[in-house]
Design a protein around this motif. Structure first.
Motif, PDB file in Angstrom:
ATOM      1  N   ASP A 240       0.805  -1.226   0.000  1.00 57.82           N
ATOM      2  CA  ASP A 240       0.000   0.000   0.000  1.00 57.82           C
ATOM      3  C   ASP A 240       0.838   1.277   0.000  1.00 57.82           C
ATOM      4  O   ASP A 240       0.507   2.230  -0.724  1.00 57.82           O
ATOM      5  CB  ASP A 240      -0.975  -0.007   1.184  1.00 57.82           C
ATOM      6  CG  ASP A 240      -2.061  -1.071   1.019  1.00 57.82           C
ATOM      7  OD1 ASP A 240      -2.222  -1.553  -0.118  1.00 57.82           O
ATOM      8  OD2 ASP A 240      -2.727  -1.399   2.010  1.00 57.82           O
ATOM      9  N   PRO A 241       1.921   1.361   0.780  1.00 59.35           N
ATOM     10  CA  PRO A 241       2.739   2.591   0.726  1.00 59.35           C
ATOM     11  C   PRO A 241       3.336   2.856  -0.660  1.00 59.35           C
ATOM     12  O   PRO A 241       3.563   4.010  -1.027  1.00 59.35           O
ATOM     13  CB  PRO A 241       3.843   2.334   1.759  1.00 59.35           C
ATOM     14  CG  PRO A 241       3.263   1.330   2.702  1.00 59.35           C
ATOM     15  CD  PRO A 241       2.404   0.457   1.851  1.00 59.35           C
TER      16      PRO A 241
ATOM     17  N   ASN B  91       0.569   4.506  -2.718  1.00 60.10           N
ATOM     18  CA  ASN B  91       0.322   5.881  -2.267  1.00 60.10           C
ATOM     19  C   ASN B  91      -1.009   6.403  -2.788  1.00 60.10           C
ATOM     20  O   ASN B  91      -1.094   7.459  -3.413  1.00 60.10           O
ATOM     21  CB  ASN B  91       1.462   6.798  -2.708  1.00 60.10           C
ATOM     22  CG  ASN B  91       1.453   8.133  -1.963  1.00 60.10           C
ATOM     23  OD1 ASN B  91       0.721   8.297  -0.988  1.00 60.10           O
ATOM     24  ND2 ASN B  91       2.257   9.073  -2.424  1.00 60.10           N
ATOM     25  N   ARG B  92      -2.052   5.600  -2.517  1.00 60.33           N
ATOM     26  CA  ARG B  92      -3.391   5.976  -2.974  1.00 60.33           C
ATOM     27  C   ARG B  92      -4.264   6.203  -1.751  1.00 60.33           C
ATOM     28  O   ARG B  92      -4.784   5.256  -1.162  1.00 60.33           O
ATOM     29  CB  ARG B  92      -3.977   4.876  -3.861  1.00 60.33           C
ATOM     30  CG  ARG B  92      -3.146   4.642  -5.104  1.00 60.33           C
ATOM     31  CD  ARG B  92      -3.422   3.310  -5.766  1.00 60.33           C
ATOM     32  NE  ARG B  92      -4.704   3.277  -6.443  1.00 60.33           N
ATOM     33  CZ  ARG B  92      -5.118   2.240  -7.169  1.00 60.33           C
ATOM     34  NH1 ARG B  92      -4.345   1.173  -7.294  1.00 60.33           N
ATOM     35  NH2 ARG B  92      -6.279   2.271  -7.765  1.00 60.33           N
ATOM     36  N   PRO B  93      -4.440   7.437  -1.325  1.00 63.95           N
ATOM     37  CA  PRO B  93      -5.199   7.744  -0.097  1.00 63.95           C
ATOM     38  C   PRO B  93      -6.599   7.132  -0.134  1.00 63.95           C
ATOM     39  O   PRO B  93      -7.300   7.217  -1.149  1.00 63.95           O
ATOM     40  CB  PRO B  93      -5.266   9.273  -0.104  1.00 63.95           C
ATOM     41  CG  PRO B  93      -4.079   9.703  -0.916  1.00 63.95           C
ATOM     42  CD  PRO B  93      -3.923   8.657  -1.971  1.00 63.95           C
TER      43      PRO B  93
ATOM     44  N   SER C 203       8.799   3.992 -11.175  1.00 60.02           N
ATOM     45  CA  SER C 203       8.593   5.129 -10.273  1.00 60.02           C
ATOM     46  C   SER C 203       7.474   6.033 -10.774  1.00 60.02           C
ATOM     47  O   SER C 203       6.770   6.663  -9.976  1.00 60.02           O
ATOM     48  CB  SER C 203       9.886   5.927 -10.133  1.00 60.02           C
ATOM     49  OG  SER C 203      10.855   5.200  -9.405  1.00 60.02           O
TER      50      SER C 203
ATOM     51  N   PRO D 173       4.078   6.047  -6.955  1.00 54.43           N
ATOM     52  CA  PRO D 173       4.562   7.303  -6.352  1.00 54.43           C
ATOM     53  C   PRO D 173       5.306   7.109  -5.047  1.00 54.43           C
ATOM     54  O   PRO D 173       6.148   7.929  -4.688  1.00 54.43           O
ATOM     55  CB  PRO D 173       3.264   8.102  -6.144  1.00 54.43           C
ATOM     56  CG  PRO D 173       2.265   7.491  -7.056  1.00 54.43           C
ATOM     57  CD  PRO D 173       2.622   6.051  -7.140  1.00 54.43           C
ATOM     58  N   GLY D 174       5.005   6.026  -4.321  1.00 57.76           N
ATOM     59  CA  GLY D 174       5.657   5.831  -3.028  1.00 57.76           C
ATOM     60  C   GLY D 174       6.931   5.021  -3.081  1.00 57.76           C
ATOM     61  O   GLY D 174       7.512   4.712  -2.028  1.00 57.76           O
TER      62      GLY D 174
ATOM     63  N   SER E 132      10.331   6.553  -1.432  1.00 59.79           N
ATOM     64  CA  SER E 132      10.304   6.676   0.036  1.00 59.79           C
ATOM     65  C   SER E 132      10.349   5.319   0.732  1.00 59.79           C
ATOM     66  O   SER E 132      10.626   5.249   1.937  1.00 59.79           O
ATOM     67  CB  SER E 132       9.051   7.439   0.477  1.00 59.79           C
ATOM     68  OG  SER E 132       7.879   6.711   0.148  1.00 59.79           O
ATOM     69  N   GLN E 133      10.074   4.244  -0.006  1.00 60.60           N
ATOM     70  CA  GLN E 133      10.035   2.907   0.590  1.00 60.60           C
ATOM     71  C   GLN E 133      11.251   2.051   0.233  1.00 60.60           C
ATOM     72  O   GLN E 133      11.311   0.886   0.620  1.00 60.60           O
ATOM     73  CB  GLN E 133       8.756   2.177   0.132  1.00 60.60           C
ATOM     74  CG  GLN E 133       7.464   2.856   0.528  1.00 60.60           C
ATOM     75  CD  GLN E 133       7.294   2.933   2.028  1.00 60.60           C
ATOM     76  OE1 GLN E 133       7.512   1.932   2.734  1.00 60.60           O
ATOM     77  NE2 GLN E 133       6.901   4.096   2.523  1.00 60.60           N
TER      78      GLN E 133
ATOM     79  N   ALA F 281      -0.059  11.319  -6.694  1.00 56.62           N
ATOM     80  CA  ALA F 281       0.470  11.099  -5.342  1.00 56.62           C
ATOM     81  C   ALA F 281      -0.376  11.849  -4.334  1.00 56.62           C
ATOM     82  O   ALA F 281      -1.039  12.819  -4.671  1.00 56.62           O
ATOM     83  CB  ALA F 281       1.910  11.572  -5.281  1.00 56.62           C
TER      84      ALA F 281
END
Length: 605
Positions: free
Chosen positions: A424-425, A428-430, A561, A565-566, A569-570, A605
């Motif tokens: 999930d990170p 990056n889909r709220p 990438s 989007p995440g 950062s991961q 993002a």
């Protein structure tokens, strides 16, 4: 607009599936193409094939194992046949009985029939999803169908669009679910479904379904019937006008198949086994079976250039595919094709008879309670026990914990499959867990207990992973694989039996198959559980060439990438999840390959 160039490109894109011949047939408002692997009636089975009135024409991939029975029934109704091919039997069966002919077919198939008089197209796919069939709609409303996605893309009639939801599902499962493709505008005809196209209208419907635990039966009666049905299935699937060999891993399923093939062949059966260095080596077990049945055994110990094979897989599979056993499957198919065109395999046996290790946890859940006291007790026993029993007590504690959470066995099953956490990170889909795909695979409420996991494995895992893996790997070399354990009569019988016969918590996995077929096995394999081609993903990822590939596909400027989007950062946390890293690597290599041909929808993002 002339469609001949588009058809020529599609036929070329599928030449590996049918290296022996190809053909095209032009009719009003329809153009059919075919590449042929000659198995039955090499002279009479030429495709595309028209029936005598020229009203109907067919292009067909697969085998109808009971085509001789169908031909006899057609003749009894006054229908004349010109050939001994299963293609003609199928075409005339449709002319005689319409879509009801599907109920008579025993085989693996994907076909399309054009009706010139009605200006309509009828297509269908086999019950378990052994043979693939994809379709898309062009901008001008034209219907395009093919055995592989690459042929649809090669037509130039569509601009493929990558589906974000399909990639999210792939990252969770290691494969694209069986009810969709990686593209939003290319579709899969699901297993046991039919398609009709007429006047620009497309309808898709299911023509068959399996039933789980719907009959009661005495154990001995069930064993005797399983013995009869498996033997019948093997005999049916040995029908060919070319030599039929077998993949032999030394596991229970392939050993059963080889044992039952021997009485039906005048020549020694050719069997194939491959060792893969740092993979699990099953060659000694395969050798025992080969010696028992005096097969013409071929074995090969092979090292793998993983980085090179990853690039090959990105081309072969048309979609990201994270089941690392596709590499050894591709190589053993390449090896076998040097000796024959057709091999039988044990595919489907684990889904049918309950052979996967993940069923153990689900069986435990049905045998333990849901009290906190039980959970604490089992944890304590794990701490106090010697190493041999620690795993057993920990498994029981985990089963009680799942029961205490009230997890549906289907939900529990999904959580324990695939790449696990950490996905999930990346998306990056709220507000989204990336699990929107899962709802389509939830069993109906009437399916109970461990059958809820079996239902998912049969509908999604088997066609989406296992049959996808085997079909593309084998057909890349023009090798036809057949799966006798997926014979429709056998499948219907076994799945209807009570869960208590198919799963027994006090015995090894596959209790029904063991009781039915262990007389066929040498003593060395009687006690074996499934091993398979499980690859050492962690060590493969650490190989310098593979590590360089991973770094490249995960760079900030990569196509991967752009989609995830995440990802940046991961990056540091990914090493804890080797299967997820493998999935990302396969996805990244695939995205790089198709970047110039497909539209990639970037997720905000």
């Amino acid at each position: 607009m002339s469609l001949e160039p588009a058809m020529a490109a599609m036929v070329t894109a599928l030449s590996h599936r049918g290296p022996d011949a190809d053909g095209q047939l032009r009719q009003r408002n329809c153009l059919l193409g075919h590449t042929r692997l000659q198995i039955i009636d090499p002279v009479g089975g030429v495709q595309p094939m028209e029936e005598p009135t020229d009203r109907l024409a067919i292009t067909f991939n697969g085998e109808i194992y009971n085509h001789r029975d169908i031909a006899r029934e057609l003749r009894s109704e006054g229908v004349s046949l010109r050939t001994t091919s299963d293609t003609e039997a199928l075409l005339l069966a449709y002319r005689q009985w319409g879509e009801d002919c599907l109920q008579k077919l025993n085989g693996q198939f994907a076909f399309a029939i054009w009706d010139q008089a009605e200006q309509s197209l009828f297509a269908a796919r086999d019950r378990m999803g052994e043979k693939p069939l994809f379709y898309a709609l062009a901008a001008n409303g034209q219907l395009i169908i093919a055995s592989e996605i690459k042929a649809i893309v090669a037509s130039g009639l569509i601009q493929p669009e990558v589906d974000p939801d399909a990639i999210a599902a792939y990252l969770h499962l290691n494969y694209v679910p069986a009810d969709r493709t990686i593209y939003s505008n290319v579709h899969v005809l699901p297993a046991a479904h039919q398609l009709r196209w007429r006047d620009g209208q497309l309808t898709v419907s299911r023509y068959w379904d399996f039933e789980l635990s719907t009959v009661s039966m005495d154990e001995q009666e069930a064993v005797q019937e399983v013995q009869r049905l498996i033997a019948q299935a093997v005999e049916r699937q040995m029908v060919a006008d070319t030599e039929v060999g077998a993949f032999l891993s030394g596991g229970l399923d392939s050993s059963t198949i080889v044992g039952l093939m021997t009485p039906h062949s005048e020549r020694r059966i050719k069997t194939f086994a491959v060792g893969f260095g740092d993979l699990i080596n099953e060659l000694p077990y395969a050798r025992d079976v080969a010696q028992t049945y005096q097969t013409e055994h071929h074995e090969l110990q092979m090292s793998i250039d993983v980085a090179e094979m990853l690039q090959v897989m990105a081309q072969v599979y048309d979609q990201p595919f994270g089941d690392s056993s596709n590499i050894p499957t591709y190589l053993i198919s390449q090896f076998a094709r040097r000796h024959c065109k057709v091999v039988l395999s044990g595919d489907g046996g684990d889904e049918l008879f309950g052979g996967y290790s993940w069923y153990r946890h689900l069986m435990l859940r049905q045998g333990v309670g849901d009290s906190l006291g039980q959970q604490v007790l089992y944890k304590a026993m794990a701490e106090l026990s010697m190493s041999g029993n620690k795993r057993t007590w920990r498994a029981r504690a985990t089963a009680v914990k799942a029961n205490r959470k009230g997890l549906d066995l289907w939900q529990d099953h999904l959580q324990r499959l695939g790449a696990g956490t950490g996905i999930d990170p990346l998306l990056n889909r709220p507000g989204s867990s990336g699990l929107s795909w899962a709802a389509n695979h939830r069993p109906v409420d009437d399916v109970r207990g461990i059958d809820r996991a079996v239902d998912f494995d049969l509908r999604c895992y088997l066609p989406g992973d296992i049959f996808t893996k085997v079909d593309r790997a084998a057909m890349a070399h023009g090798l036809e694989t057949r799966a006798p354990l997926m014979d429709v009569d056998l499948v219907q019988f076994v799945l209807r039996l009570p869960r208590s016969l198919r799963f027994q918590t006090t015995q090894s996995l596959k209790p029904l198959l063991r009781q039915s077929c262990q007389h066929l096995w040498p003593s060395s394999i009687v006690g074996r559980d499934k091993q398979g081609f499980g690859a050492p993903i962690r060590s493969w990822l650490q190989q310098p060439a593979v590590s360089q590939q991973f770094a490249a596909v995960c760079s900030s400027t990569s196509a991967l990438s752009t989609y995830l989007p995440g990802l940046q950062s991961q990056r540091e946390s990914l090493s804890r999840h080797p299967q997820l890293c493998w999935n990302l690597l396969c996805l990244g290599l695939w995205l790089e390959r198709i970047a110039s041909a497909a539209t990639i929808k970037k997720v905000a993002a």
